[in-house]
Design an enzyme around this catalytic site. Sequence first.
Site, PDB file in Angstrom:
ATOM      1  N   SER A 215       0.828  -1.200   0.000  1.00  0.00           N
ATOM      2  CA  SER A 215       0.000   0.000   0.000  1.00  0.00           C
ATOM      3  C   SER A 215       0.871   1.262   0.000  1.00  0.00           C
ATOM      4  O   SER A 215       1.646   1.485  -0.924  1.00  0.00           O
ATOM      5  CB  SER A 215      -0.951  -0.053   1.196  1.00  0.00           C
ATOM      6  N   ASP A 419      -8.010  -5.963  -5.985  1.00  0.00           N
ATOM      7  CA  ASP A 419      -7.869  -4.702  -5.248  1.00  0.00           C
ATOM      8  C   ASP A 419      -8.228  -3.538  -6.166  1.00  0.00           C
ATOM      9  O   ASP A 419      -7.810  -3.492  -7.326  1.00  0.00           O
ATOM     10  CB  ASP A 419      -6.433  -4.559  -4.761  1.00  0.00           C
ATOM     11  N   HIS A 478      -6.045  -6.422  -1.864  1.00  0.00           N
ATOM     12  CA  HIS A 478      -4.990  -5.506  -1.446  1.00  0.00           C
ATOM     13  C   HIS A 478      -3.950  -6.206  -0.585  1.00  0.00           C
ATOM     14  O   HIS A 478      -2.768  -5.884  -0.643  1.00  0.00           O
ATOM     15  CB  HIS A 478      -5.648  -4.368  -0.658  1.00  0.00           C
TER      16      HIS A 478
END
Length: 501
Positions: A215, A419, A478
Amino acid sequence: MRLAALFTLATATLASAASMPGTWKKLVHNQFASNAQLTVPAASTKTLSDDKVQAWNVHTLAEFPNYRLRVKEETKLCDPNVKQYVGYVDVTGKSDDKHFFFWFFESRRNPEKDPLVLWLNGGPGCSSLTGLLMELGPCRVNPGGNGTTLNPDSWNNEANLVFLDQPINVGFSYTDGEQVSNTVDAAEDVYAFLQLFLTTYKQYANLDFHVTGESYAGHYVPAIGHKIAEENDALKRNRLLKNSEKVEVNLKGLAIGNGLTDPLVQYEYYADMAADEKYGPILDDRDIEEMRSKYPTCKRLIESCYKWNTAFTCVPGAIYCNNAMIQPFQKTGLNIYDIRKKCDPSNPLCYSILTDIETYLNRPDVQDALGVDRQYEGCKQDINMKFMMAGDWMRPFVRDLPPLLAKGIRVLIYAGDSDFICNWIGNKAWSIELEWDGSAGFQKAKDLPWIAKSTGKQAGEFRTYGALTFLRIYEAGHMVPYDQPEVSSEMINMWIDNRKH
């Protein structure tokens, strides 16, 4: 995780602020104060007793006079069959002190020879203990937070693994002074931690070292890699001029999962992800076309940030682009980290296990074992806001990668393909557009199927040339290690051992 904490909670307010630069900070603060509070247990009132304070092993390094390493070496939580260290890096400042929490696990296989891997969660403002207890760590928290279960697919199967709560005030890290609000300053603290750790525990100093994360770690990982390489070069130049206690960090590779690394390229592909038919499309044609129509303005704003690299030129792009590309997703009710699922209403970040982690880490017995006396929160929105308002969000940390690739430091970009927030389409696009010595070869390279040995099935597809690899992982969001634990374990083991796919 948790880039979308800002995206999904504050885009409407940020959009209204775009035309009123003087009110940005107030508007964002009010939005977070009213809407973005995480539910956590009541704060612990206990303090560490004198005997526990004396139980710390304290280490210093002359070249970092304001830093000290404070360690407990008898922890048996999570994975009692391996050696663990927990503790803090304490930093004495001019007007305040900082304290960074870390948790280290030796490899289950061969700790004397297996690589050392640093893991960082993103946010910005989220604890790396999320990665430990939800994703790739030696154990996973039980439902309700009443304990943990061993993770057979942990990344410490074949690596020594350390989780660091950074930047300051994330997880168990804390300060009474100013918070860090940019990636460059955060990288300085991480490098100091590595020096203290490696000079204290010299058995790990010569091992191959990898920086990994997901991320917003798409910012952190390149910046830390750049800092390590810069300091290594300085040590080599100055070795004959003066004695140094510092060690060269044996940096071999970087791995970024579903990261935000090159916003200029990545923001163009939100519309493509919204239209992708594998799990969708998730938006109607009108919304998708509106997103495409707004990208030219978004592009100009990010280009201004890339050129001037100041808060004044970088904040407008974050405000406009997040509103234009992320806000349409909000009406779907889907999990922005995994579009195959609805957002779990029990937690504002869509996963009930995050509440379980907070419950577990705020238990008095767990805190006693870790030597902490702080209220644990998985993600803190005020840190997220400070990074955004400092202009850090849209800055081009992608530029740190070409010099590292030129040194032969390998870079893995992997992405779960369900994601939305840091989607695989945008990540693949920037890896192809990256300008480096091997650009032409990478662009011409074919996408090949990746057959996971653990399942015997195709788990994704990859493209590789020279030191750069992009890997798309099927049926993962994710947090790839959470959704595909066996596959992610095989991936990291292949990567750190530099095995062929």
